[in-house]
Design a protein around this motif. Structure first.
Motif, PDB file in Angstrom:
ATOM      1  N   TRP A 191       0.823  -1.216   0.000  1.00 36.71           N
ATOM      2  CA  TRP A 191       0.000   0.000   0.000  1.00 36.71           C
ATOM      3  C   TRP A 191       0.854   1.263   0.000  1.00 36.71           C
ATOM      4  CZ3 TRP A 191      -3.962  -1.883   4.263  1.00 36.71           C
ATOM      5  CH2 TRP A 191      -4.765  -2.890   3.703  1.00 36.71           C
ATOM      6  N   ARG A 230      -7.325   0.406   6.191  1.00 39.19           N
ATOM      7  CA  ARG A 230      -7.228   1.560   5.291  1.00 39.19           C
ATOM      8  C   ARG A 230      -8.028   2.743   5.840  1.00 39.19           C
ATOM      9  NH1 ARG A 230      -6.167   0.513  -0.896  1.00 39.19           N
ATOM     10  NH2 ARG A 230      -4.610   2.052  -0.299  1.00 39.19           N
TER      11      ARG A 230
ATOM     12  N   SER B 177      -8.203  -0.865  -6.486  1.00 39.45           N
ATOM     13  CA  SER B 177      -8.694   0.520  -6.514  1.00 39.45           C
ATOM     14  C   SER B 177      -7.930   1.414  -7.495  1.00 39.45           C
ATOM     15  CB  SER B 177      -8.662   1.126  -5.105  1.00 39.45           C
ATOM     16  OG  SER B 177      -7.402   0.959  -4.512  1.00 39.45           O
ATOM     17  N   ALA B 181      -7.129   5.769  -7.624  1.00 40.26           N
ATOM     18  CA  ALA B 181      -5.789   6.296  -7.920  1.00 40.26           C
ATOM     19  C   ALA B 181      -5.851   7.267  -9.099  1.00 40.26           C
ATOM     20  CB  ALA B 181      -4.841   5.144  -8.227  1.00 40.26           C
ATOM     21  N   ALA B 281      -1.191   6.222  -4.216  1.00 39.50           N
ATOM     22  CA  ALA B 281      -2.233   5.341  -4.746  1.00 39.50           C
ATOM     23  C   ALA B 281      -1.799   4.717  -6.071  1.00 39.50           C
ATOM     24  CB  ALA B 281      -3.529   6.117  -4.929  1.00 39.50           C
ATOM     25  N   SER B 284       0.342   1.738  -5.469  1.00 45.39           N
ATOM     26  CA  SER B 284      -0.157   0.736  -4.525  1.00 45.39           C
ATOM     27  C   SER B 284      -0.643  -0.514  -5.243  1.00 45.39           C
ATOM     28  CB  SER B 284      -1.322   1.307  -3.722  1.00 45.39           C
ATOM     29  OG  SER B 284      -0.880   2.361  -2.924  1.00 45.39           O
ATOM     30  N   THR B 286      -3.479  -3.172  -4.806  1.00 47.45           N
ATOM     31  CA  THR B 286      -4.722  -3.097  -4.037  1.00 47.45           C
ATOM     32  C   THR B 286      -5.690  -4.243  -4.326  1.00 47.45           C
ATOM     33  OG1 THR B 286      -5.636  -1.657  -5.762  1.00 47.45           O
ATOM     34  CG2 THR B 286      -4.599  -0.581  -3.884  1.00 47.45           C
ATOM     35  N   ASN B 311      -9.815   2.533  -1.299  1.00 44.94           N
ATOM     36  CA  ASN B 311      -8.837   3.597  -1.074  1.00 44.94           C
ATOM     37  C   ASN B 311      -9.457   4.630  -0.145  1.00 44.94           C
ATOM     38  OD1 ASN B 311      -7.386   6.058  -1.273  1.00 44.94           O
ATOM     39  ND2 ASN B 311      -6.378   5.275  -3.101  1.00 44.94           N
TER      40      ASN B 311
END
Lengths: 456, 494
Positions: A191, A230, B177, B181, B281, B284, B286, B311
């Motif tokens: 992340w 999150r 996600s 982003a 983001a 990331s 995800t 997110n």
């Protein structure tokens, strides 16, 4: 202990916590006394030497600022804690300690002396900076200092409240028997967000020693459980940013007018009207924390409902103890109705406190107001409701562990004890709402007092 | 030009700009191909090692199907069924994402793949990358608030789902996600440029109001304890370089002028935040389930169920930006009013040539109020909904409203462009009617404003609204492109 203030940078959320919450005293460092004295003398010279045209301008404005036409303008409403009054006094020093108000050192000492005695609690409505007992200079009746104090005060409490929230959510995870893979520390690198990493680490630590991964629910938990790290990460960011903003605000010399002591370029010193009394960053930072409580309350509310839905949780339906038969009256399920009320009110509180849209007063220069005091008041209300939501989730989680004869992980044993002392597991008809309120009060009290269990 | 991607470090805001707004394509590099092939191989070993282990969407179906384990044959069959089971997306409405945003989503999607976390063969990533070279799918802006991003990704990835995917691969296409982003990155692409524009126009207004310079002086740098306050006051000061220090007003100035840097500090904070959020983001991973690469402790890696698809950072960052734009509009509204009020501004009444008829530019103040009020509405915070929509046995209980937050930010930004156009015209008028020059740094801006909306000599003409619209559109273009036009032909025309 005593906090020694040498300059603006002596002021921070940490030092404010010591003075406001732990009632430590304050002392001016000798260097600060000398600086204030020197600036005051310069200010007196400056005031006597100004040409008439400029003098008229700033003197007139300062005269008006000194006058409190109707006395204190705070109106009524909730009385704020004395700790906030102490915070306001301390924050005012940011402008005084380097001579930017032109105040005499005795005025500074008098301000500090206020901290030696009980301070009046401030009402929450109205511009509370307008307090004659804080001094007669405009620099001492300072909206920016109040904004700094409020942001700092909220920062201290928000960090503690967040610690309570993480514990209660971890208890909920354990109570739901959620698989631990959604909290795997390996996710931190994927992340890439430091606050989400901290949330993962915190959850892992709190859940350590609970039901082993191999004996937990064999498939994924609902979204509200899986996205927890999150959402907590976003909350941690909001709380951290409030501290950053508060630290910056406390270290800012912001007053109207602002006296700049003499320099080589300005041997007389200068008087500035800068707009410094408006702290632009504090209200948005408080708003973000309010929104954090609301979003976390949404997650908590989902957890409360899901814990009681046997088909989803695989726990006893409605979390009823086996001996109770099928009567829902002996369940904690009805508490969700209270949660619903809290949640709907919280959603309405989460709207941003924007700048005012019209002239504030008939004074021509007051055409826009700072919304920090409103943001502060709203955050307090949201926080109180959030404490109630956490209490209901904690009681529900306690019940889930009870009806399945499971223990809390070691790091959460103290929390569970706090909850059960006030609201034991339910196996008979009891005034549950009142007991939940006691749990909420215990959380609020622990947050206000900085209870030791929050830092363990 | 082509952006070559070897690993997640390529997923920067700058590369997003090149691919999404600049139209460049993506090449999956050899290192990435090797990483994906190796990860796919170990994932297949992991799967074969225990086909009764829970791997969402692989050994079980998705949604409420997660409760039941599939037999190995059912698992293989499910992957083959993808083509029949695919859906072209459920969201609908009259509005669609801009093509650059769709390109951004496709780019962001690849972050899950390039290091092997999507447990997919390289060919799948290459097919996704090749979407950038083909006609783009249309993605509705409305109806996309659900748990995770399956709803919008079904629109974007419909073509990919129709290809011959294997076990574990379909879920990686539509989970995660990447939309959040890309939406955050798209907002970030505009935000810094828009902040520069806001600073330009507010500085012009300050000069037009003939403000004393104390509130923007270098003395303040050391008095502020927050870097955003310092950046904001420097931004104003830089634009006012070269203006005369003498002959400025002495009477009390309205707070709406004095507090400009402190309001801009909020914008700086919001812009910093959206940029950081977007960068994080974009890089990331995800997916759900996500494949954790092999380690000594996990020699075959692990495929775990997480909430990575949600997110949480993009929504508050977009909210903060919307609120910052709303405050700008409110400030602009106050300043527009003050500029036209001679009792406060010490300028000619309504900024009219003395003796002329009509209301000059004063009536524009009504319109700024409209923009300020609409921006207030757009700034209402987007919160987590608690709908059980798409319930699936209680699984999908918290949707992600990132499309909503993006839409609000977009509208707040449009209000900024409109409000700034009015303030810019008013400030231009104030300078013109008092025969003063703009600050040197703002001369190109004033030249542009006067070309599109010339100073008013008598009553306003019929073309004022068109001129303001042209300036507003120009500001929108500058927010994306980041520069004032060098030539007449670059002007946004009606």
């Amino acid at each position: 202990m005593t906090v020694v203030v040498a300059d603006r940078h002596s002021l921070s959320v940490d030092s404010l916590q010591r003075v406001a919450f732990e009632y430590e005293s304050v002392e001016l460092a000798e260097v600060a006394r000398e600086r204030i004295t020197s600036a005051h003398e310069a200010f007196e010279r400056f005031a006597s030497e100004q040409p008439a045209s400029e003098e008229t301008d700033w003197r007139e404005r300062e005269r008006r600022a000194r006058q409190l036409p109707a006395g204190p303008l705070a109106f009524s409403g909730e009385l704020l804690p004395e700790e906030l009054s102490r915070a306001c006094v301390l924050a005012t020093l940011a402008t005084v300690v380097e001579g930017h108000t032109g105040a005499h050192v005795e005025q500074a000492e008098a301000l500090i002396a206020l901290l030696a005695s009980p301070l009046p609690q401030l009402p929450s409505q109205g511009p509370i900076e307008q307090r004659p007992e804080w001094g007669q200079s405009a620099g001492l009746a300072n909206a920016a200092a109040v904004a700094s104090a409020m942001a700092s005060f909220a920062s201290v409490l928000s960090e503690r409240r967040f610690a309570v929230a993480e514990r209660v959510f971890a208890l909920s995870v354990e109570a739901f028997d959620a698989p631990l893979e959604a909290y795997d520390l390996g996710l931190a690198e994927l992340w890439g967000d430091p606050h989400e990493s901290d949330a993962l680490e915190s959850l892992s630590r709190l859940l350590e020693g609970g039901t082993p991964a191999t004996r937990r629910r064999p498939y994924q938990a609902p979204v509200s459980y899986r996205i927890l790290p999150r959402v907590l990460g976003a909350g941690r960011r909001a709380v951290a940013e409030l501290r950053e903003v508060a630290d910056g605000a406390l270290a800012t010399a912001a007053a109207e007018p602002l006296f700049l002591p003499p320099t080589e370029l300005s041997p007389q010193g200068r008087m500035l009207w800068t707009g410094g009394s408006h702290q632009g960053l504090t209200a948005p930072a408080l708003d973000a924390v309010t929104a954090t409580w609301v979003d976390l309350a949404a997650i908590a509310y989902r957890h409360i409902v899901k814990l009681h839905m046997g088909a989803v949780s695989r726990l006893p339906h409605l979390l009823m103890a086996p001996a109770d038969g099928s009567s829902p009256a002996f369940s904690t399920a009805a508490l969700a109705q209270i949660a619903e009320g809290f949640y709907e009110e919280l959603r309405r509180l989460a709207q941003p406190t924007l700048l005012s849209g019209g002239a504030v007063t008939a004074y021509p220069d007051e055409d826009i107001a700072s919304p920090t005091q409103l943001a502060f008041r709203i955050e307090r209300r949201a926080a109180k409701l959030f404490d109630g939501m956490l209490a209901i989730l904690a009681v529900s989680s306690s019940q889930a562990l009870f009806v399945t004869e499971r223990e809390a992980p070691p790091a959460l044993a103290g929390l569970l004890e706090t909850v059960r002392e006030r609201c034991p597991p339910v196996s008979s008809r009891r005034p549950l709402a009142a007991e939940c309120e006691l749990v909420a009060a215990a959380f609020s009290e622990a947050i206000s007092a900085g209870a030791a269990w929050l830092s363990r | 030009m082509t952006v070559t991607i070897e690993d997640r470090s390529a997923f920067t805001l700058e590369n997003f700009r090149r691919i999404a707004a600049g139209g460049e394509d993506v090449l999956i590099g050899e290192q990435a191909v090797a990483a994906m092939a190796a990860a796919r191989a170990t994932f297949e070993q992991l799967l074969e090692s225990d086909r009764t282990a829970f791997i969402y969407g692989t050994t079980t179906r998705g949604g409420d199907g997660a409760l039941q384990r599939l037999t190995p044959e059912e698992q293989r069959e499910m992957a083959r069924e993808t083509e029949e089971g695919r859906h072209p997306g459920w969201g609908f409405g009259e509005r669609y994402l801009e093509p650059r945003v769709v390109r951004g989503i496709i780019f962001a999607r690849l972050a899950n793949y390039v290091e092997g976390h999507a447990k997919s063969r390289p060919v799948v990533a290459q097919r996704i990358a090749s979407m950038l070279e083909e006609p783009l799918p249309e993605v509705p802006l409305d109806g996309q608030v659900g748990a995770g991003e399956v709803l919008p990704l079904s629109h974007v990835m419909f073509g990919i789902l129709g290809s011959d995917l294997r076990e574990g691969e379909p879920m990686a296409v539509i989970n995660g996600s990447p939309c959040a982003a890309a939406l955050a990155a798209d907002a970030a692409l505009h935000a810094r440029n828009r902040l520069d524009l806001v600073t330009d126009v507010l500085a012009l207004s300050i000069e037009a109001f003939n403000m004393p310079l104390d509130a923007y002086g270098a003395d303040l740098d050391s008095l502020y304890g927050d870097r955003r306050d310092v950046a904001a006051v420097r931004g104003i000061r830089d634009r006012l370089t070269g203006v005369p220090n003498q002959g400025r007003r002495l009477s009390p100035a309205p707070a709406s002028y004095r507090i400009v840097p402190r309001v801009l500090a909020e914008c700086h904070r919001a812009v910093d935040s959206i940029e950081a959020t977007a960068e994080t983001a974009l890089q990331s991973v995800t997916d759900n389930p996500v494949y954790l690469l092999p380690t000594p402790e996990r020699p075959l890696g692990a495929a775990i169920s997480t909430g990575g698809y949600h997110n949480s950072e993009a929504i508050p960052a977009l909210n903060a930006l919307s609120a910052a734009w709303a405050n700008v509009c409110i400030l602009v509204d106050r300043q527009t009013t003050k500029l036209h009020d001679s009792s406060l501004s010490e300028l000619p009444d309504k900024l009219m040539v003395p003796g002329s008829a009509g209301y000059g530019t004063a009536v524009l103040g009504f319109t700024t109020t409209s923009f300020a009020e609409e921006a207030r509405h757009a700034a209402q915070r987007t919160l987590l909904p608690i709908s059980e929509g798409g319930g699936y046995a209680g699984q999908n209980d918290v949707p992600t409203p990132v499309f909503l937050a993006y839409d609000h930010e977009r509208r707040a930004a449009e209000c900024v462009h409109g409000a700034l156009a009015i303030l810019a015209v008013s400030a231009s008028q104030a300078l013109w009617v008092t025969d003063r020059q703009p600050p040197p740094a703002l001369e190109p801006l004033v030249e542009l404003i006067r070309r599109l909306c010339p100073p008013v000599k008598g009553a306003r003409g019929d073309g004022d609204g068109e001129g303001l619209l042209a300036i507003s559109r120009h500001f929108a273009a500058v927010s994306l492109a980041g520069a004032m036009p060098a030539a007449e032909s670059d002007l946004v025309t009606l």
